[in-house]
Structure formats: C-alpha cells, structure tokens
Scaffold this motif. Structure first.
Motif, PDB file in Angstrom:
ATOM      1  N   GLY A   1      13.113-114.700  58.526  1.00 15.23           N
ATOM      2  CA  GLY A   1      11.996-114.407  57.267  1.00 15.23           C
ATOM      3  C   GLY A   1      11.281-115.533  57.626  1.00 15.23           C
ATOM      4  O   GLY A   1      10.076-114.436  57.163  1.00 15.23           O
TER       5      GLY A   1
ATOM      6  N   PHE B   1       8.313-109.101  51.896  1.00 12.12           N
ATOM      7  CA  PHE B   1       8.214-111.103  52.138  1.00 12.12           C
ATOM      8  C   PHE B   1       6.479-111.256  52.670  1.00 12.12           C
ATOM      9  O   PHE B   1       6.323-111.645  52.368  1.00 12.12           O
ATOM     10  CB  PHE B   1       9.404-111.627  51.790  1.00 12.12           C
ATOM     11  CG  PHE B   1      10.444-111.278  51.085  1.00 12.12           C
ATOM     12  CD1 PHE B   1       9.543-111.290  49.636  1.00 12.12           C
ATOM     13  CD2 PHE B   1      11.643-111.045  51.268  1.00 12.12           C
ATOM     14  CE1 PHE B   1      10.924-111.270  48.263  1.00 12.12           C
ATOM     15  CE2 PHE B   1      12.364-110.691  50.392  1.00 12.12           C
ATOM     16  CZ  PHE B   1      12.234-110.738  48.776  1.00 12.12           C
ATOM     17  N   THR B   2       6.914-110.499  54.341  1.00 13.95           N
ATOM     18  CA  THR B   2       5.725-111.083  55.172  1.00 13.95           C
ATOM     19  C   THR B   2       4.265-110.376  54.266  1.00 13.95           C
ATOM     20  O   THR B   2       3.542-111.106  53.779  1.00 13.95           O
ATOM     21  CB  THR B   2       5.545-110.414  56.179  1.00 13.95           C
ATOM     22  OG1 THR B   2       6.749-110.530  57.308  1.00 13.95           O
ATOM     23  CG2 THR B   2       4.713-111.057  57.176  1.00 13.95           C
TER      24      THR B   2
ATOM     25  N   THR C   1      12.339-117.721  49.117  1.00 13.34           N
ATOM     26  CA  THR C   1      12.540-116.367  48.880  1.00 13.34           C
ATOM     27  C   THR C   1      12.585-115.747  50.486  1.00 13.34           C
ATOM     28  O   THR C   1      13.906-115.510  50.655  1.00 13.34           O
ATOM     29  CB  THR C   1      11.573-115.494  48.123  1.00 13.34           C
ATOM     30  OG1 THR C   1      11.306-115.762  46.782  1.00 13.34           O
ATOM     31  CG2 THR C   1      12.748-113.911  48.207  1.00 13.34           C
ATOM     32  N   ALA C   2      12.435-115.908  51.115  1.00 15.38           N
ATOM     33  CA  ALA C   2      12.278-114.710  52.318  1.00 15.38           C
ATOM     34  C   ALA C   2      13.849-116.209  53.427  1.00 15.38           C
ATOM     35  O   ALA C   2      14.333-115.210  53.993  1.00 15.38           O
ATOM     36  CB  ALA C   2      11.125-115.457  53.661  1.00 15.38           C
TER      37      ALA C   2
ATOM     38  N   ALA D   1      16.270-113.529  53.981  1.00 18.23           N
ATOM     39  CA  ALA D   1      16.389-112.866  55.225  1.00 18.23           C
ATOM     40  C   ALA D   1      16.937-114.281  56.368  1.00 18.23           C
ATOM     41  O   ALA D   1      16.152-113.404  57.451  1.00 18.23           O
ATOM     42  CB  ALA D   1      14.956-112.027  56.187  1.00 18.23           C
TER      43      ALA D   1
ATOM     44  N   ALA E   1      13.238-106.025  54.333  1.00 24.57           N
ATOM     45  CA  ALA E   1      13.045-107.594  53.139  1.00 24.57           C
ATOM     46  C   ALA E   1      11.432-107.934  54.398  1.00 24.57           C
ATOM     47  O   ALA E   1      10.914-109.002  53.821  1.00 24.57           O
ATOM     48  CB  ALA E   1      14.251-108.415  53.742  1.00 24.57           C
ATOM     49  N   LEU E   2      11.765-107.734  55.812  1.00 30.74           N
ATOM     50  CA  LEU E   2      10.684-109.079  56.248  1.00 30.74           C
ATOM     51  C   LEU E   2       9.269-108.569  55.922  1.00 30.74           C
ATOM     52  O   LEU E   2       8.635-109.156  56.573  1.00 30.74           O
ATOM     53  CB  LEU E   2      11.229-108.462  58.126  1.00 30.74           C
ATOM     54  CG  LEU E   2      12.310-109.622  58.367  1.00 30.74           C
ATOM     55  CD1 LEU E   2      12.619-109.115  59.820  1.00 30.74           C
ATOM     56  CD2 LEU E   2      12.236-110.555  58.094  1.00 30.74           C
TER      57      LEU E   2
ATOM     58  N   VAL F   1       7.411-114.985  57.631  1.00 35.46           N
ATOM     59  CA  VAL F   1       6.377-114.768  56.951  1.00 35.46           C
ATOM     60  C   VAL F   1       5.413-116.703  57.169  1.00 35.46           C
ATOM     61  O   VAL F   1       4.582-116.464  56.411  1.00 35.46           O
ATOM     62  CB  VAL F   1       7.195-115.907  55.524  1.00 35.46           C
ATOM     63  CG1 VAL F   1       6.339-116.327  54.238  1.00 35.46           C
ATOM     64  CG2 VAL F   1       8.196-114.245  54.758  1.00 35.46           C
TER      65      VAL F   1
END
Length: 974
Positions: free
Chosen positions: A564, A526-527, A555-556, A560, A522-523, A568
C-alpha cells in the motif's frame, strides 16, 4: 433593541414555545437511574467549554465547536439528557457575557432562540437516527452509518433553516443574502457532526479515547476562524472600522436594498478637526492614538446594524440603514459630544489630548438617489460644518445648493485605496530590516508531505533555490546562521540521493515479498484517495503547495503494509510530476522519501500481535503515536538533509528552521489516518467516507484561507520589498553620514593639533588608546564610540587659548599656567552648546581631574570623575610621554609603563592604569607610537624644499630675531 416586524416576533415566539413544549415532554420522561450519566457529564463539560470559544463569521453568525458534543449526545443520550446539555452549555455562555458586560447577547431573546433552534434540530435528529438505527450504542455497522448521515443532514438543515428564517424576517434579507445556506457554512457543520459521530463511538468504547479522537479539534477550530480572516482583511488596522474598499461594497449593497424595499438610508461623514496640529505638536504616534480612540468611540455610539468605516486619513463614514434625517442627526450629535468630551492619553503629553469632530449628514431618498450623490452631499455638509467653526453637525438639506456636484470625484473616493495622510517619523536605523515574513500558517490540516516535496526542488537543484520560496511557517523563522555553514564534497548530495532511492526500492521489494496477503480493494481505494488529495493540492502564494495526502499515506501503511505504501507513494509522486513537471530523478527521490517515512508505521503493525480494530484502539494508541513521530522525523529529516547538502548548511539547522513547526500537523494527520484505517477495517469504503469528511473540510478551509489572504500576503511582500529598498537607501545614507562624521572629527582633531607645531596626530592617538582600554575593561560597545570621539576633541578648549601662551619660549608664570588650565572647562562649554555633542562635554571637561582630587577644573576625586574622563586622562598623559618634544625625547615603553604604574592611585585610576598596562604589554609597538615623528618628517621635507628653492636652511632662519629653540615648559597635569 432592534426593531422587528410582528411577523418576526411571532416566528420567534413560535420557535421558543415549540422548543419549550418538546423539552418539557422530554424531561418528564427522564430516567434518573440511567446508565448514561457519565457520558452526559463528559459531554456537558466539553460542550460548555467549547461554547466559551467562538468564531465570528459574516451575516451576524457565530460558530463554535459545540455541535461536535451535541451531536454525540444525539447519538448516545435520551432526549432529556441531550436537552440538558444544550441548556447548560448555552446558559453558561450567557452568564459569561453578562459578567463581562459584553454587548453580545444583550437582547433577551437571542440566547433562548439559539437554545430553541438546537433543541428542535436535535430532537428531529434523534427521531431520524432512531428510525434508522434503534441500537443504543454507536458502532461502525452499515445501518449505523446510514442513520448517522441522515441524522446529521437533518440537524444541519433544520438548524440553518430556523436561524436563516429569523434573519430574513428581521433584516428583510433574501435567503441568499443571509448566507446561512452557503456551502461553506453547511459543510462546516456537517464536518463537525461527523467528528461528533466518531466521538460517540469512542465514548461507547472508553471515555479516555475521546482525547485521541479530539486531537484535530484545535485545527478544526482554526478552520472555523477563516471567515474572521476575511473580516480582518476588510478592517482598518488602526481604528478597527471597515476600510474604504469594503465600506464601498457595503455602501452599494445597502443602497440597493434601500431602493428595492423603499426604505430610508442615511450617511454621516465625519472629519476630525486639526489632526495635523496634534501630529506636529505631539508626534504621529499621538495621532495614531487619537485615531484608535475615535474608532472605539464610533463603535460605542452607533447601533449594532450601523456600519462605520475609515474613509481617509482623519475622515470617517457611517452608514445608517432604516434611518431618517432626524434619527441620523441625533446619532451624529451623540457622536460629536462623545468625541468632544473624551481625552486621549499620549506618551508625549502630560495632559490628555482633546479633539473635536465636524460631521455632515445626507439622506436617501430625500437628498440623493445614488451612492455618489449621497457621498457628495455629505461631503459638502462636512465642509459647511468646517466653515461654521468646526465641532458641529450640518445636514445637507440645510445647505443652499451652491456647491456643484462632482460625482466623478466621489466615485474615485469610493474605489480608490486608502492612502494615509501622514508618514511616521523615521526611526534610528540600527540594521537591515528582516526579510519578508513567512506566510501565516493556514488553519486546518496542512500537508507537510507536499511542502517537503516542493522543498526538494531547491535541494536537488541549487540553481533553482533562489526562485523557490521556503515552506510556510506559523511565524517568521530566523535565517540559518553562518555558524551552521558546512562545506561538503560535491559528490555528497548525489550519493545521499542515490542511497535514499536504493533503500526505498529494497524496502519495497522486501515488503512485497513478505506481505502475507495483498488487499487489492484497499490498494485501489487509498491510491485513488491519495491521487485526489494530491490533484486538489493548493498553490500557496507561489510554488509551494499543500494537500492532505499524508493522512492517506499513513492509513495505507497501517492497512495495506508496504504494498500500500509503494502504490500510494507512487500515485502521489506521479500526480505531482504531471502537475509540476520536475526532473525525473526528483520525482523518484520524492517517492523514496515517502516510502522510507511510511516504513515505521507499516513495520509497527506487522510486528503487533493484534489487528487494527476499534476493540484494540487502546492498545494501538502508544505504538501508533510513536510510529507517527518516527514517520515525521524520517520524512522531514531526509528532505532537510538534502537541502543542507545542497546549500552547505547543517541538516539540524535546516530542519529547525523549515520543518520543526510541522510536528503538530503531522501528528493530527496521522491520527486521522489511524481512524481512516479503523473505519476501513470495520465498514470498508462506507466507513472511510465518514472520516474523509474532515480531510475534505481541511482542504476546503485551506483554499478559503489562501484565497482570502493572498492579496494581503502579496501586498505584504510588495511593501516589504519597498521597505527593504528604502532601508538600504537609509543605511547607505547613514553610512555616508557616519563616514562624514568620522572625517569631521578627524578634521577637528587635526585643527586642534595644528595649533601646536610640535605634535602630530596627538588627538587621534588618544582616541585609539581610549578604545583599547575600553575593550580591556569590557565596556559596552555603545560607550566606545563616544569615548573615541571625546578623545578626538579632548583639547578642543585650546582653541580659546592664546598662541602667545601656547608657544611661549620661556617659562610660564603662575597666572599663565592657571590660564592655560582653563582649556578643559572651555572645551566642555563648547561641547555643551552643541546638542549633537553635548553628551561628550563631561568627558572633555574632566579629563584633567586626578584620582586623588588634586586635578582641575573641579577637583573631582575617585569615582566621582566620569569613567570616560579617567580613561582620557591616562591616554593623554601616555601619548605625551611616548612622543618627542623640543624639550625632551619620548620615553621608551619600559619607562612609560613604570611612570604609569608609579602614578596609579594618585594621578590615575588604578583599575584603568592596570588595564592600560595590560594592553600595552600585549600590543607594545603595535599600539604605542611616537606621534612627533610625523612632525619631524614634515619639517625635514619642508627644509629640503626650502633649500632647493632658496638655498637657505632652517639654521639660517634661526639666526634672526627668533633665534634659539622654542621652549615650552613641561606641565605634568596640562
């Protein structure tokens, strides 16, 4: 009806029959006991409502949000129910157009063909969808995502092909010219269908969830309106016709098409007869009304595929494809007759204004072979129509070729910008023009985050603030008021920035320590999305930028947590640094604001006892909405505070001016962020790809909006700067005129006073007293200046009185007293003859009237006397009482006030007398002065000069024939 080839008619009939056959078969398979009727009614209502709101785009196309609900029907309903949704929603639109007598859909085959194309595209999409996914419900499964993508592509491609083919056949256009396969049009439909897929998922779970899913629909609809913005930029605002620049482009395209297919093309040039006379007689606003009416008449009297533009001040051009000279003459005659028979209602005329029009026609290929020649021939024909007496139609082929060709002039007219033929009359200047209006808010999902980030630049560097434009707003915002100005210590800003940075670092550290498990996938995902969104940010008419990274940030935070958020936020801040190269501490501050803003949603998810998932969407709705609101308040609040500390203003005032309008956009972005998180939890990166499409569409629509409005915005700014300069010049001239008027009034007052050797500044003091009373009575400010001017001129009638009477040393006879009383009426007559001073005449005429009706010249009584005259009456008497005269000394304040009180209710208006007494008791010697002292001083100075130069004194002079003091009888009412 548009003439079409047999091939085109055959194609339309084939499409209609195919759709009718498939629909009949589907309806024969309809199951009345289906469990999908609730979904059917919901989708039918929404589709019908959406079909009533359209967005017109070029190439004779119209877009709606309806495909969202039609595609949801593809995924959830049987073919029969889907067909009913299409038929009902489109027939309701057709009925609305018929009731409103709209020119749209007036050809019988248009709406049936629209219905048929959607039915065929929908049936094909259903087959593809069921081929890949046989499940009757929508979900985020791997198979479902593939089936949705395949069905959406099938629907879009087939629908566009069916529409494009009829345009190619009917209009003889190429596929490229039809525009139906343009990336913009295809991408718009794909995004709408992706939202339809999400709507299908929501309906499968709970119909009420559809409200949450459709929250971005308003912004999506505005994105559909973008092509209309281009049309607006190509349209003449006054007439609604094409402007000269766009008409030139259309003219060239149609000429190329006529040459390529060897088809006729006609051009009508039309010129209003003697519009200048209307402007001069009824005003330029009447001319504007006539021009607007002519534009409407032209639109109503040409065919759907004809093109009309405003070519100059009162000159119009009409392009007629597929038209020979005979047909063009018939259209021109119909247009000429319609103009002649029309009356235009204007505010400056009791009767409708009538105009006529002269028209000239030229044709391709008979009369010309290029656009320049066609334009010149039509111009010559218009000129001949003028020579023939105006209000007629002349064809270029009927004119002997005595007029030389001037194609260079024609080319210049086609390419030069339109210049109005008249300038509106200047309005009375009451203040400075407003500043440049803020740039219109782009449609779609704006990224307030980056707007805010740019705003930190002026906040942290005050010296750069002047060069930075404010964030764009949907409407012009008033400037922060002076009352919002606050003085902060110089160290406040640095301390605030430091506190924000430290708080963000502490929050990040604590979040990393207490994070149960870091989702590395996820990191990374979304990054990367955030970096892409930030790198593709749009420059908005200057240094400000827009992107859609707020949704990714939200979302992050949900998926996350703080790890996250930190990653981000860092990605967004770093991308911005490499693009804009701000000072490093600004980049750190930007990162900090993002972290602190995303802390509430991250904390909300960590405190909930359930996971993010479709099954928990109802439970998530309220807490996530509250977290989104807090996200917005924190993000914008920190930026507003930094700006306020930098500019010594109120943070609340800054927030309201620059960021309050972003509330809706933040909520929509956060909603998309929520569904991105749900999609990731359900299907991983594949699910995110579906919900990333709306973000891509918003970015694309923003770019289109900016590109198509940038010229207009820059022109607006340029015009506003010119208007501001002109306004400043007018204001300067107005101030000079005001000062000149003031000097003229003072000069007149001195001239009037100079005729009486025993008073000085009498008229000026009467004006001052009058204003003081008016303020005490709370008169409107616009009444005070005329009152003061009337005070200056109240004795202007004495100019007509003989000096022998004014300076008579003995007592006046009754006849002489009546004669001197005529100065009030004479003064009113003087002012009545001057249009600029006419409004002062009643005040001067009646300033010697009495409250009890025993005054002069008209013996008015009570409130029949103008209020301004009642004020002047008491001011005139009070000034005389306070000043020295040869026959008496001026009264003291106490004596004067006692006399005013005694005469209240008889000579003076009691309310005015009360106000005057209040003012005098408050101001005393600051207001009441002895105006004769100035005369005495001047007499003393003259005596000293006379004694020095001649050795004589005033007493020596008084021993002559005029010895003895001059006596002027005291007149109570004079």
């Amino acid at each position: 009806m548009v003439e079409m080839s047999r091939q085109a008619w055959g194609y339309i009939l084939v499409v209609l029959l195919a759709a009718a056959g498939l629909t009949g078969y589907a309806l024969s398979q309809l199951e009345l006991n289906s469990d999908r009727w609730l979904i059917f009614f919901v989708l039918t209502g929404l589709a019908t409502l959406a079909q009533l709101f359209k967005a017109a785009v070029p190439n004779h196309q119209t877009y709606y949000a309806t495909p969202i609900f039609l595609f949801a029907g593809v995924l959830l309903l049987d073919p029969a129910l889907f067909a009913l949704i299409v038929i009902i929603s489109y027939m309701v639109e057709w009925a609305k157009e018929r009731v409103m007598n709209s020119p749209l859909l007036r050809e019988w085959y248009i709406q049936p063909f629209n219905i048929a194309t959607h039915l065929l595209a929908g049936f094909a999409a259903i087959l593809v969808y069921r081929y890949f996914n046989a499940a009757p419900t929508a979900s985020f499964s791997h198979v479902w995502v593939i089936a949705v993508v395949a069905a959406a592509l099938t629907y879009v491609v087939l629908n566009h092909y069916l529409v494009g083919q009829v345009l190619v056949m009917a209009r003889k256009l190429s596929w490229r010219e039809s525009g139906v396969l343009d990336t913009e049009n295809l991408l718009t439909d794909i995004v709408l269908l992706s939202i339809g897929a999400v709507s299908a998922v929501a309906l499968s779970l709970n119909p009420w969830l559809l409200l949450l899913v459709l929250s971005p629909l308003g912004l999506i609809y505005r994105a559909l309106m973008i092509p209309a913005l281009k049309k607006e930029a190509q349209t003449d605002a006054k007439t609604g016709l094409w402007n000269a620049r766009h008409f030139s482009n259309v003219f060239t395209t149609e000429m190329d098409r006529a040459k390529r297919f060897e088809r006729p093309l006609a051009l009508i040039m039309a010129d209003l007869d003697l519009l200048r006379n209307i402007n001069n007689t009824y005003g330029h606003l009447a001319g504007d009304t006539v021009l607007a009416g002519i534009g409407q008449i032209i639109r109503e009297n040409i065919r759907d595929y004809d093109m009309a533009g405003r070519f100059g001040g009162e000159e119009f051009a009409i392009l007629l494809p597929e038209t020979n000279q005979g047909e063009a003459r018939a259209i021109a005659e119909r247009l000429r007759a319609a103009v002649e028979s029309s009356g235009f209602v204007v505010s400056t005329s009791k009767k409708p204004v009538h105009v006529t029009m002269s028209l000239g026609i030229s044709c391709f290929p008979a009369g010309a072979s290029t656009t320049m020649e066609l334009l010149h021939e039509a111009d010559v024909a218009v000129y001949q129509a003028k020579l023939k007496g105006r209000n007629c139609v002349v064809c270029a082929s009927e004119i002997p070729h005595s007029a030389g060709m001037n194609t260079a002039s024609a080319a210049a007219r086609l390419t030069s910008p339109f210049t109005p033929s008249f300038v509106p009359r200047p309005q009375e200047v009451t203040g400075l023009l407003p500043p440049v209006p803020d740039v219109p808010e782009p449609p779609g999902l704006t990224v307030p985050d980056l707007v805010m980030k740019e705003a930190t630049s002026p906040a942290l560097a005050p010296q750069e603030a002047e060069a930075t434009n404010p964030s764009p707003a949907p409407a012009p915002s008033p400037a922060i008021s002076q009352e919002a100005t606050v003085r902060y210590p110089t160290w406040f800003l640095g301390a605030f920035v430091g506190i924000v940075i430290v708080a963000a670092m502490l929050s990040t550290g604590v979040g990393w320590l207490f994070s149960p498990r870091i989702d590395l996938a996820a990191l990374i995902l979304f990054t990367a999305l955030a970096m892409g969104a930030e790198w593709l940010q749009i420059n908005l008419y200057g240094p400000d930028t827009l992107s859609v990274s707020v949704a990714v940030m939200f979302t992050a935070a949900l998926v996350a947590g703080m790890p996250g958020v930190a990653c981000v936020s860092a990605a967004i801040a770093l991308v911005h640094y490499f693009r804009k190269r701000p000072r490093p501490y600004k980049t750190v501050f930007n990162w900090s604001t993002h972290v602190l803003a995303a802390l509430p949603p991250a904390a909300t998810i960590s405190m909930l006892q359930f996971n993010i998932g479709i099954e928990n969407l109802v439970l998530l709705a309220i807490p996530i909405s509250m977290a989104a609101l807090v996200y917005f308040i924190v993000d914008t609040g920190l930026i507003a505070t930094a700006i306020a500390l930098s500019n010594n203003t109120s943070p609340v005032a800054v927030w309201r001016e620059r960021f309050q309008w972003l509330t809706t956009h933040y909520m929509v972005l956060c909603t998309i962020g929520l569904f991105l998180g749900l999609a990731y939890k359900a299907q991983g990166p594949l699910g995110v790809s579906i919900f990333a499409l709306p973000m891509i569409m918003m970015r694309y629509s923003q770019q289109q909006y900016v590109e198509r409005t940038e010229d207009s915005v820059q022109e607006l700014r340029r015009m506003n700067q010119e208007l501001t300069r002109a306004n400043n010049e007018v204001m300067s001239a107005s101030q000079s005129m005001k000062e000149l008027n003031e000097e003229l009034f003072l000069t007149l007052a001195r001239i009037i006073d100079a005729r009486d050797p025993y008073v000085g500044g009498h008229a000026n003091k009467v004006g001052d007293y009058a204003v003081a009373i008016a303020k005490e009575l709370n008169l409107d400010p616009e009444r005070m200046e005329p009152l003061r001017q009337a005070g200056f001129l109240h004795d202007i009638g004495k100019i007509a009185i003989s000096e022998a009477i004014l300076h008579k040393p003995a007592k006046l006879t009754d006849e002489e007293y009546e004669y001197i009383k005529t100065h009030a009426a004479i003064g009113g007559e003087f002012l009545q003859m001057c249009r600029a001073l006419r409004h002062l005449a009643p005040f001067v005429r009646h300033h010697h009237e009495r409250w009890d009706g025993r005054g002069y010249p008209d013996m008015l009584k009570g409130e029949d006397i103008p209020l301004e005259s009642r004020i002047l009456a008491i001011c005139d008497a009070a000034e005389a009482m306070a000043s020295d005269r040869p026959y008496r000394k001026g009264m003291s304040l106490t004596e004067m006030l006692a006399e005013i009180k005694r005469c209240a209710g008889t000579q003076f208006d009691p309310e005015v007398a009360k106000a005057f007494v209040t003012v005098v008791e408050r101001e005393r010697e600051y207001l009441i002065v002895n105006s004769a002292q100035e005369v005495q001083r001047k007499q003393a100075d003259a005596a000293r000069i006379l004694h020095v130069t001649t050795g004589m004194t005033l007493s020596n002079l008084n021993s002559g024939p005029l010895s003895g003091p001059l006596k002027v009888p005291q007149l109570e009412s004079a």
